[in-house]
Design a protein around this motif. Structure first.
Motif, PDB file in Angstrom:
ATOM      1  N   GLY A 101       0.821  -1.196   0.000  1.00 32.12           N
ATOM      2  CA  GLY A 101       0.000   0.000   0.000  1.00 32.12           C
ATOM      3  C   GLY A 101       0.858   1.250   0.000  1.00 32.12           C
ATOM      4  N   ALA A 102       0.240   2.380   0.241  1.00 35.99           N
ATOM      5  CA  ALA A 102       0.955   3.653   0.241  1.00 35.99           C
ATOM      6  C   ALA A 102       1.975   3.721   1.377  1.00 35.99           C
ATOM      7  CB  ALA A 102      -0.033   4.810   0.357  1.00 35.99           C
ATOM      8  N   LYS A 103       1.687   3.108   2.507  1.00 37.11           N
ATOM      9  CA  LYS A 103       2.577   3.195   3.667  1.00 37.11           C
ATOM     10  C   LYS A 103       3.057   1.848   4.200  1.00 37.11           C
ATOM     11  CE  LYS A 103       2.697   7.640   4.141  1.00 37.11           C
ATOM     12  NZ  LYS A 103       3.925   8.370   3.964  1.00 37.11           N
ATOM     13  N   ILE A 104       2.339   0.773   3.935  1.00 33.19           N
ATOM     14  CA  ILE A 104       2.683  -0.535   4.498  1.00 33.19           C
ATOM     15  C   ILE A 104       2.788  -1.569   3.381  1.00 33.19           C
ATOM     16  CG2 ILE A 104       1.946  -2.400   6.058  1.00 33.19           C
ATOM     17  CD1 ILE A 104       2.685   0.157   7.542  1.00 33.19           C
ATOM     18  N   GLY A 105       3.835  -2.389   3.464  1.00 40.89           N
ATOM     19  CA  GLY A 105       4.003  -3.522   2.559  1.00 40.89           C
ATOM     20  C   GLY A 105       4.251  -4.778   3.373  1.00 40.89           C
ATOM     21  N   THR A 121      10.682 -20.041   7.080  1.00 37.86           N
ATOM     22  CA  THR A 121       9.666 -19.187   6.471  1.00 37.86           C
ATOM     23  C   THR A 121       9.581 -17.911   7.294  1.00 37.86           C
ATOM     24  OG1 THR A 121       7.877 -20.168   7.758  1.00 37.86           O
ATOM     25  CG2 THR A 121       8.335 -21.152   5.597  1.00 37.86           C
ATOM     26  N   CYS A 122       9.275 -16.815   6.629  1.00 38.43           N
ATOM     27  CA  CYS A 122       9.279 -15.514   7.296  1.00 38.43           C
ATOM     28  C   CYS A 122       8.150 -14.643   6.750  1.00 38.43           C
ATOM     29  CB  CYS A 122      10.588 -14.774   7.032  1.00 38.43           C
ATOM     30  SG  CYS A 122      12.065 -15.780   7.025  1.00 38.43           S
ATOM     31  N   THR A 123       7.721 -13.710   7.563  1.00 37.65           N
ATOM     32  CA  THR A 123       6.818 -12.651   7.131  1.00 37.65           C
ATOM     33  C   THR A 123       7.430 -11.328   7.553  1.00 37.65           C
ATOM     34  OG1 THR A 123       4.907 -14.095   7.399  1.00 37.65           O
ATOM     35  CG2 THR A 123       4.471 -11.733   7.275  1.00 37.65           C
ATOM     36  N   TYR A 124       7.466 -10.390   6.632  1.00 34.40           N
ATOM     37  CA  TYR A 124       8.027  -9.061   6.891  1.00 34.40           C
ATOM     38  C   TYR A 124       6.964  -8.008   6.628  1.00 34.40           C
ATOM     39  CZ  TYR A 124      12.730 -10.793   7.375  1.00 34.40           C
ATOM     40  OH  TYR A 124      13.844 -11.440   7.834  1.00 34.40           O
ATOM     41  N   THR A 125       6.818  -7.102   7.579  1.00 34.49           N
ATOM     42  CA  THR A 125       5.976  -5.924   7.408  1.00 34.49           C
ATOM     43  C   THR A 125       6.916  -4.738   7.283  1.00 34.49           C
ATOM     44  OG1 THR A 125       4.233  -6.916   8.757  1.00 34.49           O
ATOM     45  CG2 THR A 125       4.123  -4.523   8.409  1.00 34.49           C
ATOM     46  N   MET A 126       6.767  -3.994   6.193  1.00 34.03           N
ATOM     47  CA  MET A 126       7.673  -2.884   5.890  1.00 34.03           C
ATOM     48  C   MET A 126       6.910  -1.569   5.839  1.00 34.03           C
ATOM     49  SD  MET A 126      10.732  -4.191   5.151  1.00 34.03           S
ATOM     50  CE  MET A 126      11.572  -5.628   4.509  1.00 34.03           C
ATOM     51  N   TYR A 127       7.607  -0.515   6.245  1.00 29.06           N
ATOM     52  CA  TYR A 127       7.087   0.837   6.104  1.00 29.06           C
ATOM     53  C   TYR A 127       7.588   1.380   4.784  1.00 29.06           C
ATOM     54  CZ  TYR A 127       6.384   5.822   6.773  1.00 29.06           C
ATOM     55  OH  TYR A 127       6.005   7.121   6.609  1.00 29.06           O
ATOM     56  N   MET A 128       6.663   1.785   3.913  1.00 25.82           N
ATOM     57  CA  MET A 128       7.012   2.353   2.616  1.00 25.82           C
ATOM     58  C   MET A 128       7.238   3.852   2.821  1.00 25.82           C
ATOM     59  SD  MET A 128       6.822  -0.531   1.111  1.00 25.82           S
ATOM     60  CE  MET A 128       7.246  -0.003  -0.539  1.00 25.82           C
ATOM     61  N   THR A 129       8.498   4.282   2.710  1.00 25.34           N
ATOM     62  CA  THR A 129       8.863   5.653   3.064  1.00 25.34           C
ATOM     63  C   THR A 129       8.405   6.697   2.057  1.00 25.34           C
ATOM     64  OG1 THR A 129      10.999   5.627   1.903  1.00 25.34           O
ATOM     65  CG2 THR A 129      10.956   4.788   4.192  1.00 25.34           C
ATOM     66  N   GLY A 130       8.184   6.288   0.818  1.00 23.80           N
ATOM     67  CA  GLY A 130       7.855   7.251  -0.223  1.00 23.80           C
ATOM     68  C   GLY A 130       9.091   7.942  -0.782  1.00 23.80           C
ATOM     69  N   LYS A 131      10.264   7.673  -0.187  1.00 21.33           N
ATOM     70  CA  LYS A 131      11.508   8.269  -0.679  1.00 21.33           C
ATOM     71  C   LYS A 131      11.967   7.503  -1.920  1.00 21.33           C
ATOM     72  CE  LYS A 131      12.997   9.790   3.856  1.00 21.33           C
ATOM     73  NZ  LYS A 131      14.013   9.643   4.920  1.00 21.33           N
ATOM     74  N   PRO A 132      12.451   8.220  -2.931  1.00 23.22           N
ATOM     75  CA  PRO A 132      12.875   7.540  -4.161  1.00 23.22           C
ATOM     76  C   PRO A 132      14.141   6.710  -3.960  1.00 23.22           C
ATOM     77  CG  PRO A 132      13.458   9.862  -4.238  1.00 23.22           C
ATOM     78  CD  PRO A 132      12.644   9.659  -2.983  1.00 23.22           C
ATOM     79  N   LEU A 133      14.366   5.802  -4.891  1.00 20.65           N
ATOM     80  CA  LEU A 133      15.570   4.987  -4.872  1.00 20.65           C
ATOM     81  C   LEU A 133      16.801   5.879  -5.004  1.00 20.65           C
ATOM     82  CD1 LEU A 133      14.422   2.078  -7.189  1.00 20.65           C
ATOM     83  CD2 LEU A 133      14.366   2.175  -4.709  1.00 20.65           C
TER      84      LEU A 133
END
Length: 144
Positions: A101-105, A121-133
């Motif tokens: 999503g816009a903020k969470i992956g 096996t793993c699950t990762y919750t990431m914060y999508m910063t919106g900062k470019p590569l």
């Protein structure tokens, strides 16, 4: 920019991954594979691959799968289930996006040994910063 350009950039510029023998090998929208060879300096006192090394490999795969959308992300939370020990060969982490999503992956990651047996096996919750590569890199095109 194509996938191989991004893979080459990542493998050349991610110093932590390089130091730990991790290589990004495949990348697509919401998908990544990374590898690590078994090495004595990555073992625990029992002679098997240290859980922290496996966790690091999975984290790299999950993060790169999600940044394939074009912005940086950082780990918010993760869970890992160790299935079997490994004491040799190459390990492969396969990350698949479950949600971005816009903020969470969210990504699921499975690590396989050379015999194609599941190591963890793993699950990762990431914060999508919106900062470019970095360095003007753009999102890699969808794999097809």
């Amino acid at each position: 920019m194509d996938h191989q350009e991004f893979i080459d950039y990542f493998n050349g510029h991610d110093m932590f991954s390089r130091k730990n023998g991790i290589r990004l090998t495949k990348l697509g929208k919401g998908f990544a594979e990374a590898e690590m060879d078994f090495a004595p300096d990555r073992t625990n006192f029992m002679g098997t691959m240290h859980g922290g090394a496996l966790f690091t490999l999975a984290d790299v795969a999950a993060g790169t799968a999600l940044i394939s959308h074009g912005s940086l992300c950082v780990t918010l939370n993760s869970a890992i289930n160790y299935i079997r020990p490994t004491s040799g060969g190459k390990l492969k982490a396969v990350a698949r996006e479950m949600h971005c999503g816009a903020k969470i992956g969210v990504c699921d990651v499975t690590i396989f040994n050379e015999g194609n047996h599941v190591v963890c096996t793993c699950t990762y919750t990431m914060y999508m910063t919106g900062k470019p590569l970095p360095s003007g890199l753009t999102s890699p095109p969808a794999q097809g």
